[in-house]
Design an enzyme around this catalytic site. Structure first.
Site, short mmCIF file in Angstrom:
data_model
loop_
_atom_site.label_atom_id
_atom_site.label_comp_id
_atom_site.label_asym_id
_atom_site.label_seq_id
_atom_site.Cartn_x
_atom_site.Cartn_y
_atom_site.Cartn_z
N HIS B 88 47.28 57.20 39.38
CA HIS B 88 46.73 58.05 38.32
C HIS B 88 47.83 58.80 37.57
O HIS B 88 47.60 59.26 36.46
CB HIS B 88 45.64 58.99 38.86
CG HIS B 88 46.09 60.21 39.61
ND1 HIS B 88 46.22 60.25 40.99
CD2 HIS B 88 46.42 61.45 39.19
CE1 HIS B 88 46.60 61.45 41.36
NE2 HIS B 88 46.73 62.20 40.29
N TRP B 216 38.29 64.09 45.00
CA TRP B 216 38.33 65.29 45.86
C TRP B 216 37.66 65.09 47.22
O TRP B 216 37.63 66.01 48.03
CB TRP B 216 37.63 66.52 45.22
CG TRP B 216 38.16 66.93 43.90
CD1 TRP B 216 37.59 66.70 42.70
CD2 TRP B 216 39.37 67.67 43.62
NE1 TRP B 216 38.35 67.23 41.70
CE2 TRP B 216 39.44 67.83 42.24
CE3 TRP B 216 40.38 68.19 44.44
CZ2 TRP B 216 40.49 68.49 41.62
CZ3 TRP B 216 41.42 68.85 43.83
CH2 TRP B 216 41.46 69.00 42.43
N ASP B 224 46.10 54.71 45.61
CA ASP B 224 46.57 55.45 44.43
C ASP B 224 48.11 55.46 44.35
O ASP B 224 48.75 56.49 44.52
CB ASP B 224 46.01 56.87 44.48
CG ASP B 224 46.07 57.55 43.12
OD1 ASP B 224 46.73 57.01 42.22
OD2 ASP B 224 45.45 58.62 42.96
N ASN B 330 36.36 65.76 36.23
CA ASN B 330 37.31 66.21 37.23
C ASN B 330 37.37 67.74 37.27
O ASN B 330 37.30 68.36 38.33
CB ASN B 330 38.69 65.62 36.92
CG ASN B 330 39.72 65.95 37.98
OD1 ASN B 330 39.41 65.89 39.17
ND2 ASN B 330 40.92 66.32 37.56
N GLY B 658 49.72 68.70 40.51
CA GLY B 658 51.13 68.59 40.15
C GLY B 658 51.88 67.94 41.31
O GLY B 658 52.90 67.30 41.12
N ASN B 659 51.31 68.11 42.52
CA ASN B 659 51.87 67.44 43.70
C ASN B 659 51.54 65.95 43.72
O ASN B 659 52.08 65.21 44.54
CB ASN B 659 51.31 68.07 44.99
CG ASN B 659 52.25 69.08 45.60
OD1 ASN B 659 51.85 70.21 45.87
ND2 ASN B 659 53.50 68.69 45.81
N SER B 660 50.64 65.53 42.85
CA SER B 660 50.24 64.11 42.84
C SER B 660 51.45 63.20 42.73
O SER B 660 52.26 63.34 41.82
CB SER B 660 49.31 63.85 41.64
OG SER B 660 48.03 64.29 41.92
N PHE B 676 47.93 62.27 46.89
CA PHE B 676 47.23 62.05 45.61
C PHE B 676 46.04 62.95 45.40
O PHE B 676 45.46 62.97 44.32
CB PHE B 676 46.84 60.58 45.42
CG PHE B 676 45.73 60.08 46.31
CD1 PHE B 676 46.00 59.57 47.57
CD2 PHE B 676 44.42 60.10 45.87
CE1 PHE B 676 44.97 59.09 48.37
CE2 PHE B 676 43.38 59.62 46.66
CZ PHE B 676 43.67 59.12 47.92
N ASP B 677 45.67 63.74 46.40
CA ASP B 677 44.51 64.62 46.19
C ASP B 677 44.48 65.67 47.29
O ASP B 677 45.21 65.59 48.29
CB ASP B 677 43.21 63.81 46.21
CG ASP B 677 42.12 64.42 45.34
OD1 ASP B 677 42.31 65.54 44.84
OD2 ASP B 677 41.09 63.76 45.13
#
Lengths: 724, 724
Positions: B88, B216, B224, B330, B658-660, B676-677
């Site tokens: 993503h 989530w 991902d 989202n 932002g950590n994704s 990723f989440d």
């Protein structure tokens, strides 16, 4: 060598155990068939009773304390006829007694002494007195060359005769249960206790916590229990409600265990499961999955939309429709779960594979092939034939049951028609013995009648019937609404229904009950338009029933053969499908994995109740319960595995609708919980049992004890219980 | 005695460990603050690296391999600049390259050699070169007697100057990050790599498996991940895309672990988390919970209804709106989770209690009271003041961002206005250094423009603005639509908007980009009605921004004091809120109990992918993956704890948006997964961290390896990895 021999024996024994547990942890067994269960090995798995202590024809087994009550099951738990069952089983009784100024539904009800107990109107308690194999009597009237309809009628006739003979001059109600689709017939003799009273019903917020939202769903937090009491006349015979009556004294009643339970514990359930069809052929399943369920779902969704719209416009209408709406929601959720289950278990292909294997087995055994080889092809053509009139039959069924007004007219007109015949020749449900219950139905329906909404429902089903494919049209309806289409037809239907509902007297309770007692001639002379409509449709309804009987006769001919073939192939004891007669089954306390990476614990707790609290129905927590949670006034009812008050628990027991209220027992025969639901993931187990996923949901008896002891302080009730 | 002493020491040691683990398993720590972490005890819990191996200002720590890429994080995994990040995060790059005849979104994309790699248009990779504490420089320009707006502007000015000086003549991009609300300022120097290319993106059905439905939610089954590559000019300097460019050679890159993981294992995450507000005052939270989130939710739901209606009428519109709709979904899901979390954790009362305790602590320490006692009351009145114009500011904000057309006009007009000033005096985002990215935004917006729908959105926000309470009305709008009500007003708005959208040239890409380059005078001479509307609203927008700056200045004055008070009280090292700068955190692999009687396992498997398959987006399983599942061609990638291919796993790591794409590392610094989440139950952790429930969701690197090795056989890619 000795050492080796022991090892070998141990290993064989272990294998035997494993085999037994795979084979037999399934099935709802008739009590007379307990001998077919591996009771010996079950004693090593937690059972401490022997067969006679569970059930013996002589009487005295714990099964004697299990009863059918309302539309569910229950059990005696004191020598004074105290009954424990589900809140939802007792619900109509408390609803009937509830008033604006005495909101027993919301607040619950407690009678601290016998004289405060209220009648549970319309409730009976059926105590099983005995059971008798009458297969020979039934088979004696059957001939190989009978047509299917002849076969059906012969069975119906002999069944009625057996019941009549058995009931004659005795204080019993009898029923003949067909086992294995007609391989076996069992006569059940029941004591029908007619005076049942309400002792304690918890507040709705506890008894129905979670409501429709949590229905079928684990984790569950419902306190689904109630207490009733059975009364008989002073001489011990059954009698209608009377202040003269005295508590019934059962010889056997259950003690209650406060000792707690843990995962892996042995459990037994006895009750009256209603319907399963685990020997259904793939042709039957194909029709169910690809035709009947989808059509049912569409129809119920449409009905629900009509009811919801009516309820949204008028809250008093919403209240009167509440029970119907809740029932449809329940059915829909069940149907969705059924469809999901069918798909997930790939049930149709599974059955097809099984049938192919059966066919191969028969082909390898020429004699068996000769005997049973024709069964599956014949079932195939039987279901093909059924499909030819199925849409019409579905439309007629729903015309009959969909509208309250039409249903009452239909029932009254048919009752008068059947009354023209001698009692023994009438259709079942239309004999003299059914008079009181029919009268009661016609009376009780008054409470929820909403003519405007009912008219919309009847219109919906009329339109559906008129929209049938050309080859399945209903002649009577086509004549009435001949050739009209679209808006024009719509207007004609509206005028027709307006006239029906304006001029019929069927909505008037008093007039309706008078009609019910009229002979046919007199009834027809009333010229009531709705009765006239029922009369006009009678030939179509009769033809539908006749088709149904022919189909039943054919099934009666074929299903026993199919099951006999399975018995030959599997070389094992099979259990008959649930049919409303009393059954025994066992299991173990166990959680499950509903899906990847999710584990459900076997037990829920009071913390979970608080987690779900929203303050709005169905997630209200009564103040008293909140207080007890806050102060942790848990007494000895706490479960150490969750350090919390136990609420509901899971077991692997087999079961289905009708089991509601059944006692869930430990290996000693003490009550540890009350069955009140099955889990969503296993709804389709009515057609295919899957031990990994089938779970029965019980309210933990410690929650019941905690509530009556610590939260509501119902001392008299608590003292009447035998708590171990 | 010796024995006792040892026991005592052991006990103290254990207590220390326990205390450490309660205290420090929380927080996203700046790399320069690693020394504040209990690295010694972490080495006993699974960490094998020392501080310098993670990060040292000299360079050479593994942190050097962590980058910001797109709107997320990523990391280098080969000496040739190969980057791994989320599907993503890379999605817009593949979307931009996708064509009807080359559906890379659906099918995925693989470049088996460098020359087949496609440009990831609009993507940059930011490599952190160094960080420098510039607090003293900023504080030097602040005076106690400054007004809040003066304070804000002084900070803005010195920040711009620091950045300008730092960037001068160097191939770097700089940023000043405010820590602890202004207690500390850190200058970050980044190498901004401008040529990023697509190496491998899996099919949408894998990379987005579960889509908005599973977003989530645990259990999760999303693959991902994507692979990109960084390119620089042959001399090593950063450069725009060019075929002359060569792969970037990072000094540090991550090896990948194929050794597997298990519950309890130590994990580290490094990345660029965007925003948390864990020191927010109760006044701030009160406003968030009771005003801002409910208003946001209502607004987004209304917008969604407009988009959905437009999409339902025209599927080509639906496609163009898809990204926006997905974004709103989202945000909404996040907001719902936030509200649920606020309620469940009773976050407002928790914060109020904390503040009362802080106040009591200060009252017991007169000197501290003197220093910090006024902070909370001042924050209270600050938020009261904010409420006075909050609805108006909200309406203006949404006018500005809600409609694409208006936003572009606003941006262009403001750009031209700001350009009148010297570069250093302009608002941030409107300096020369922002020219390229603004141009790009104005260009990229073309792809999803839907004028008819956009007009409806602008109408919605105009009406909302006109419906503001009397004391918050927007003068400019009141003048335009003066005194009109109901249908009449509606028609006036329609006419107004019809005219705007008919006559504006802002929707024309070429003309729009020309406008962007015009000086203010020339722009105004165009007489474009939408630019005119933007000009008319400029005073209101300016006033809103000015209020925002004043509020910011006040926060800048108060928040550092509040945090200083907390530091005095807690006597511990605190970590600064996430603000988009690089952070380190650690945790452990662990499942959790989302609610009573439910346990989530830490790992999902391929079986779960198959369970969820419906054949319809977002639950499609590509044929190749189905085949590998069927044949169990799992190689060594199987996880023994589930006897299945691992897909996604949970850890207790702290993190946020932002950590994704961040690498999730084992104790040796090898990649074991990609963040990723976060889980739904912990969305509100942006405001309050709860270690029992906060989980970071990672795609298991073994799933990535299994897919590129066994399912899609991407040999070149696999060979480029360093697999341990």
């Amino acid at each position: 060598m000795l050492h080796n021999r022991i090892s070998l024996i141990s290993m064989m024994f272990l294998l035997f155990l494993a085999a037994v547990s795979i084979w037999a942890d399934e099935g709802m067994w008739p009590l007379y068939d307990l001998g077919k269960l591996p009771l010996g090995s079950l004693r090593m798995r937690g059972l401490t009773l022997n067969q006679e202590q569970i059930y013996t024809p002589k009487g005295g087994g714990i099964a004697d304390a299990v009863i059918e009550v309302g539309a569910g099951s229950g059990s005696f738990i004191s020598s004074n006829g105290l009954i424990i069952t589900n809140h939802h089983v007792a619900f109509q009784a408390i609803q009937q007694q509830s008033r604006v100024d005495k909101n027993y539904i919301r607040d619950g009800f407690y009678a601290a002494s016998f004289d405060q107990e209220l009648p549970a109107v319309g409730y009976y308690a059926h105590v099983t007195l005995s059971m008798e194999d009458v297969t020979a009597k039934v088979k004696a009237v059957l001939k190989d060359k009978m047509s299917d309809i002849e076969r059906y009628k012969a069975v119906e006739k002999i069944t009625k005769k057996i019941i009549k003979d058995a009931e004659k001059g005795r204080d019993v109600e009898c029923e003949v249960s067909k086992m294995f689709g007609g391989m076996q017939y069992i006569l059940y003799n029941y004591l029908k206790i007619k005076d049942v009273r309400i002792v304690y019903v918890p507040p709705y917020a506890i008894g129905n916590f979670g409501g429709d939202i949590d229905n079928w769903i684990w984790p569950r937090h419902t306190g689904d229990f109630s207490f009733l009491r059975a009364y008989v006349s002073p001489d011990g015979s059954t009698a209608d409600y009377s202040t003269e009556n005295v508590p019934y004294h059962p010889e056997i009643y259950f003690p209650i265990s406060s000792q707690g339970i843990k995962e892996g514990d042995f459990t037994m359930i006895m009750g009256f499961p209603g319907y399963t069809d685990r020997y259904a052929s793939s042709y039957d399943l194909d029709n169910l999955i690809n035709h009947e369920y989808p059509l049912d779902i569409r129809t119920y969704e449409d009905e629900l939309a009509i009811f919801n719209e009516a309820g949204a416009r008028d809250s008093s209408v919403a209240i009167r429709l509440a029970e119907t709406v809740s029932g449809i929601n329940n059915t829909l959720k069940n149907s969705y779960g059924m469809m999901e289950g069918f798909k997930k278990a790939d049930i149709l292909n599974t059955k097809r594979t099984t049938e192919q294997q059966l066919t191969r087995f028969l082909e390898e055994n020429p004699e068996l092939l000769k005997e049973y080889g024709g069964v599956l092809p014949q079932l195939d053509s039987l279901h093909r034939e059924k499909r030819l009139t199925q849409d019409r039959d579905f439309a007629l069924e729903h015309l009959r049951y969909g509208s309250d007004f039409y249903y009452m007219a239909y029932r009254i007109y048919r009752w008068a028609s059947e009354k023209e015949k001698p009692d023994i020749e009438r259709d079942p449900d239309y004999q003299n013995r059914d008079s009181a219950s029919t009268h009661e139905t016609l009376e009780n329906m008054q409470i929820n009648l909403v003519p405007e909404t009912d008219k919309k429902i009847l219109k919906y089903f009329l339109k559906k019937a008129l929209d049938l494919p050309p080859d399945q049209k209903i002649a009577t309806l086509e004549n009435i609404f001949s050739g009209k289409q679209g808006d024009e037809r719509d207007q004609l239907i509206d005028r027709f229904l307006d006239s029906l509902y304006t001029h019929t007297a069927i909505g008037n309770l008093e007039k309706r009950l008078t009609m019910f007692n009229m002979p046919l001639k007199q009834l027809e002379n009333l010229n009531d338009p709705l009765l006239g409509f029922a009369k006009a449709l009678k030939p179509d309804m009769d033809a539908m029933r006749e088709r149904g009987k022919r189909f039943s006769g054919a099934e009666n001919r074929l299903t026993p053969k199919l099951i006999a073939a399975y018995t030959e192939w599997k070389k094992g004891n099979l259990y008959p499908d649930a049919n409303g007669s009393m059954r025994f089954n066992y299991g173990f306390i166990k959680g499950y994995n509903p899906r990847d990476a999710v584990r459900y614990n076997w037990l829920t707790g009071l913390n979970g109740v608080m987690e779900k609290e929203t303050g709005k129905d169905p997630f209200i927590v009564p103040q008293e319960l909140k207080q007890a949670h806050l102060t942790r006034d848990f007494g000895s009812y706490i479960d150490p595995s969750i350090n919390d008050i136990p609420v509901d628990f899971l077991s692997t027991n087999d079961g289905t609708g009708g089991n509601s209220g059944s006692p869930c027992l430990n290996g000693k025969g003490e009550i540890i919980g009350l069955v009140f639901d099955g889990n969503y993931e296993s709804i389709s187990m009515d057609y295919l049992f899957n031990p990994n996923i089938v779970r029965s949901i019980q309210v933990d008896i410690r929650y019941v004890l905690f509530l009556i002891d610590r939260v509501y302080h119902l001392d008299a009730l608590r003292k009447e219980l035998t708590i171990h």
